[in-house]
Design a protein around this motif. Structure first.
Motif, PDB file in Angstrom:
ATOM      1  N   GLY A 310       0.792  -1.223   0.000  1.00 16.88           N
ATOM      2  CA  GLY A 310       0.000   0.000   0.000  1.00 16.88           C
ATOM      3  C   GLY A 310       0.819   1.264   0.000  1.00 16.88           C
ATOM      4  N   GLU A 311       2.163   1.118   0.067  1.00 14.96           N
ATOM      5  CA  GLU A 311       3.030   2.297   0.066  1.00 14.96           C
ATOM      6  C   GLU A 311       3.941   2.325  -1.158  1.00 14.96           C
ATOM      7  N   THR A 312       4.716   1.264  -1.356  1.00 17.73           N
ATOM      8  CA  THR A 312       5.629   1.230  -2.508  1.00 17.73           C
ATOM      9  C   THR A 312       5.219   0.158  -3.524  1.00 17.73           C
ATOM     10  N   GLY A 313       4.083  -0.471  -3.303  1.00 22.29           N
ATOM     11  CA  GLY A 313       3.582  -1.499  -4.208  1.00 22.29           C
ATOM     12  C   GLY A 313       2.481  -2.269  -3.500  1.00 22.29           C
ATOM     13  N   LEU A 314       2.095  -3.396  -4.097  1.00 28.04           N
ATOM     14  CA  LEU A 314       1.016  -4.199  -3.519  1.00 28.04           C
ATOM     15  C   LEU A 314       1.474  -5.639  -3.324  1.00 28.04           C
ATOM     16  N   LEU A 315       1.175  -6.197  -2.154  1.00 30.34           N
ATOM     17  CA  LEU A 315       1.586  -7.556  -1.813  1.00 30.34           C
ATOM     18  C   LEU A 315       0.361  -8.440  -1.564  1.00 30.34           C
ATOM     19  N   ALA A 316       0.486  -9.683  -2.022  1.00 26.00           N
ATOM     20  CA  ALA A 316      -0.485 -10.721  -1.669  1.00 26.00           C
ATOM     21  C   ALA A 316       0.272 -11.798  -0.917  1.00 26.00           C
ATOM     22  N   GLU A 317      -0.402 -12.493  -0.014  1.00 24.48           N
ATOM     23  CA  GLU A 317       0.268 -13.570   0.695  1.00 24.48           C
ATOM     24  C   GLU A 317       0.675 -14.661  -0.292  1.00 24.48           C
ATOM     25  N   TYR A 318       1.761 -15.349   0.046  1.00 22.87           N
ATOM     26  CA  TYR A 318       2.304 -16.343  -0.878  1.00 22.87           C
ATOM     27  C   TYR A 318       1.233 -17.364  -1.280  1.00 22.87           C
ATOM     28  N   GLY A 319       1.070 -17.560  -2.583  1.00 25.73           N
ATOM     29  CA  GLY A 319       0.128 -18.529  -3.117  1.00 25.73           C
ATOM     30  C   GLY A 319      -1.285 -18.016  -3.312  1.00 25.73           C
ATOM     31  N   ASP A 320      -1.586 -16.803  -2.855  1.00 28.46           N
ATOM     32  CA  ASP A 320      -2.947 -16.273  -2.939  1.00 28.46           C
ATOM     33  C   ASP A 320      -3.153 -15.580  -4.289  1.00 28.46           C
ATOM     34  N   THR A 321      -3.437 -16.368  -5.298  1.00 29.38           N
ATOM     35  CA  THR A 321      -3.593 -15.821  -6.645  1.00 29.38           C
ATOM     36  C   THR A 321      -4.860 -14.964  -6.764  1.00 29.38           C
ATOM     37  N   ALA A 322      -5.872 -15.282  -5.974  1.00 29.02           N
ATOM     38  CA  ALA A 322      -7.099 -14.480  -6.013  1.00 29.02           C
ATOM     39  C   ALA A 322      -6.826 -13.061  -5.513  1.00 29.02           C
ATOM     40  N   ALA A 323      -6.044 -12.938  -4.446  1.00 25.23           N
ATOM     41  CA  ALA A 323      -5.709 -11.608  -3.912  1.00 25.23           C
ATOM     42  C   ALA A 323      -4.853 -10.829  -4.898  1.00 25.23           C
ATOM     43  N   LEU A 324      -3.926 -11.516  -5.560  1.00 25.77           N
ATOM     44  CA  LEU A 324      -3.089 -10.853  -6.555  1.00 25.77           C
ATOM     45  C   LEU A 324      -3.950 -10.328  -7.698  1.00 25.77           C
ATOM     46  N   CYS A 325      -4.871 -11.154  -8.167  1.00 22.65           N
ATOM     47  CA  CYS A 325      -5.798 -10.723  -9.216  1.00 22.65           C
ATOM     48  C   CYS A 325      -6.611  -9.512  -8.763  1.00 22.65           C
ATOM     49  N   GLN A 326      -7.060  -9.524  -7.519  1.00 19.61           N
ATOM     50  CA  GLN A 326      -7.847  -8.401  -7.009  1.00 19.61           C
ATOM     51  C   GLN A 326      -7.029  -7.114  -6.988  1.00 19.61           C
ATOM     52  N   HIS A 327      -5.740  -7.228  -6.666  1.00 18.91           N
ATOM     53  CA  HIS A 327      -4.870  -6.047  -6.702  1.00 18.91           C
ATOM     54  C   HIS A 327      -4.869  -5.442  -8.107  1.00 18.91           C
ATOM     55  N   TRP A 328      -4.786  -6.282  -9.122  1.00 20.30           N
ATOM     56  CA  TRP A 328      -4.780  -5.783 -10.506  1.00 20.30           C
ATOM     57  C   TRP A 328      -6.116  -5.126 -10.853  1.00 20.30           C
ATOM     58  N   LEU A 329      -7.211  -5.735 -10.402  1.00 18.53           N
ATOM     59  CA  LEU A 329      -8.526  -5.140 -10.645  1.00 18.53           C
ATOM     60  C   LEU A 329      -8.640  -3.781  -9.944  1.00 18.53           C
ATOM     61  N   ASP A 330      -8.083  -3.686  -8.743  1.00 18.93           N
ATOM     62  CA  ASP A 330      -8.101  -2.410  -8.018  1.00 18.93           C
ATOM     63  C   ASP A 330      -7.316  -1.345  -8.764  1.00 18.93           C
ATOM     64  N   LEU A 331      -6.190  -1.730  -9.337  1.00 19.78           N
ATOM     65  CA  LEU A 331      -5.377  -0.777 -10.098  1.00 19.78           C
ATOM     66  C   LEU A 331      -6.096  -0.338 -11.364  1.00 19.78           C
ATOM     67  N   LEU A 332      -6.813  -1.268 -11.986  1.00 18.16           N
ATOM     68  CA  LEU A 332      -7.611  -0.910 -13.163  1.00 18.16           C
ATOM     69  C   LEU A 332      -8.679   0.109 -12.809  1.00 18.16           C
ATOM     70  N   ALA A 333      -9.267  -0.045 -11.633  1.00 21.65           N
ATOM     71  CA  ALA A 333     -10.351   0.846 -11.205  1.00 21.65           C
ATOM     72  C   ALA A 333      -9.835   2.203 -10.736  1.00 21.65           C
ATOM     73  N   ALA A 334      -8.563   2.250 -10.328  1.00 23.98           N
ATOM     74  CA  ALA A 334      -8.013   3.500  -9.769  1.00 23.98           C
ATOM     75  C   ALA A 334      -6.621   3.764 -10.351  1.00 23.98           C
ATOM     76  N   PRO A 335      -6.543   4.184 -11.607  1.00 25.48           N
ATOM     77  CA  PRO A 335      -5.233   4.419 -12.234  1.00 25.48           C
ATOM     78  C   PRO A 335      -4.381   5.449 -11.509  1.00 25.48           C
ATOM     79  N   GLU A 336      -5.027   6.397 -10.844  1.00 25.64           N
ATOM     80  CA  GLU A 336      -4.250   7.400 -10.106  1.00 25.64           C
ATOM     81  C   GLU A 336      -3.522   6.747  -8.922  1.00 25.64           C
ATOM     82  N   ARG A 337      -4.122   5.724  -8.332  1.00 21.21           N
ATOM     83  CA  ARG A 337      -3.478   4.981  -7.242  1.00 21.21           C
ATOM     84  C   ARG A 337      -2.257   4.236  -7.765  1.00 21.21           C
ATOM     85  N   LYS A 338      -2.388   3.688  -8.951  1.00 24.42           N
ATOM     86  CA  LYS A 338      -1.267   2.999  -9.588  1.00 24.42           C
ATOM     87  C   LYS A 338      -0.083   3.955  -9.763  1.00 24.42           C
TER      88      LYS A 338
END
Length: 375
Positions: A310-338
């Protein structure tokens, strides 16, 4: 007195450790330090590290080897050390650690090794190299891990005395990134632009790239205007291409192989991804951050030295592909956050992980070894 340092590596390509060596050599050496570079010239060897070295050709050398582990190379190294009047040998990797340490003992010079990471390998030959390399750590004047996690492994697992361990953080050649970016036109902006996720590195087991493909498949189902670009090569490539087909993402996934112009791709990534199971402080992640690319990764030691969630990038717990995918969806929804994350990541790398800071730390250590040797 001029301190002459021989950097020794057994290159397997032009990836993290090889780029690390050239990043160190890209910075003008401190006063009183003279750098040389040697690689093993063995069957199937890659000399890309020499081709890209900033050192003059008269300071680059090949050590001939007739097989993957030719002990006669030790004598060749001793001859080179004496010819160049080397004071310190600095090695990188299991094989170079073993060869370099034996040559240093024979020639009567100081020795340093830098562990760049450890494999969670099942291959018996590689595990044998790792075991022998771990034993070799105890013979060096200093072992210089490049991340706190590697430092812990060296001390706790390999039982190296803490007094002989010196943590010197990994560094990236920021000038190389800047020069590349200066030659690239700005990324076009469009409301319907394809969302591009990128990876640069080896296609090997510890990079855990099946997880990257699985996370991307989840994204593709929800947002088909996306693509995944994988730059690099390795033993897992064929299996990964097959997995991409099985997941139904082959048309959206590009396997681009090893690329000389890897940095030129960075500005065209909307985000960078890393799902490794084991890392030091990954160079490719630092390069992406330096290029102002938003980074997303699994939370493992080494990676956590670069990314604060949430500060210098986005982390998902190891093996949590659903959380990683959600991070990408969040970035798509908020390009300014990216953009905010990318800017903060770039600032962090510039502040903490420059090749210049790394070179200064090593030069200080070289001088300590020669002028204030350990008892």
């Amino acid at each position: 007195m001029t301190i002459r340092v021989l950097q020794l590596i057994c290159p397997s390509g032009y990836y993290g450790a090889e780029r690390w060596v050239n990043a160190l050599l890209s910075v003008p050496a401190a006063e009183g330090i003279e750098q040389y570079l040697a690689i093993t010239d063995e069957p199937g060897a890659c000399d890309e590290v020499l081709k890209r070295s900033p050192l003059a050709s008269e300071r680059q050398f090949k050590v001939p080897m007739s097989s993957k582990f030719d002990l006669r190379a030790i004598w060749q190294l001793v001859r080179l050390i004496r010819q160049l009047e080397i004071n310190i040998i600095h090695t990188h990797g299991y094989k170079s650690d073993i060869l370099g340490l034996l040559a240093a003992k024979w020639a009567g010079i100081k020795s340093i090794c830098t562990p760049h990471g450890f494999e969670n390998a099942t291959d018996k030959k590689l595990r044998a190299y790792m075991w022998a390399g771990g034993k070799a750590f105890h013979g060096f004047d200093y072992v210089c891990p490049l991340s706190p996690d590697i430092e812990r492994t060296v001390i706790e697992h390999y039982k190296v005395k803490p007094a002989r361990v010196r943590l010197i953080n990994n560094g990236v050649d920021l000038q190389e990134v800047e020069q590349c970016l200066a030659q690239i036109s700005a990324k076009p902006s469009a409301s319907d632009q394809v969302f591009t996720i990128g990876y640069i590195g080896q296609l090997i087991s510890r990079k855990n790239l099946p997880a990257t493909l699985q996370a991307f498949a989840k994204l593709y189902q929800q947002y088909p205007r996306c693509r995944l670009q994988l730059l690099g090569d390795g033993a897992e490539r064929q299996a990964l291409e097959q997995l991409a087909t099985e997941l139904g993402i082959a048309k959206a996934t590009e396997f681009l192989g090893f690329r000389d112009d890897r940095l030129a791709f960075l500005p065209h990534f909307d985000c960078f991804v890393m799902t490794s199971s084991l890392e030091g402080i990954p160079r490719c992640l630092m390069e992406a951050m330096a290029a102002k690319v938003c980074v997303t990764a699994f939370n493992i030691p080494g990676v956590d030295q670069l990314i604060t969630h949430g500060e210098t990038g986005l982390l998902a717990e190891y093996g949590d592909t659903a959380a990683l995918c959600q991070h990408w969806l969040d970035l798509l929804a908020a390009p300014e956050r990216k953009e905010q994350l990318a800017e903060a990541g770039q600032h962090y790398v510039y502040q903490h992980f420059s090749a210049q800071a790394m070179e200064q730390a090593y030069s200080k250590l070289y001088k300590e070894l020669v002028f204030e040797p350990l008892s």
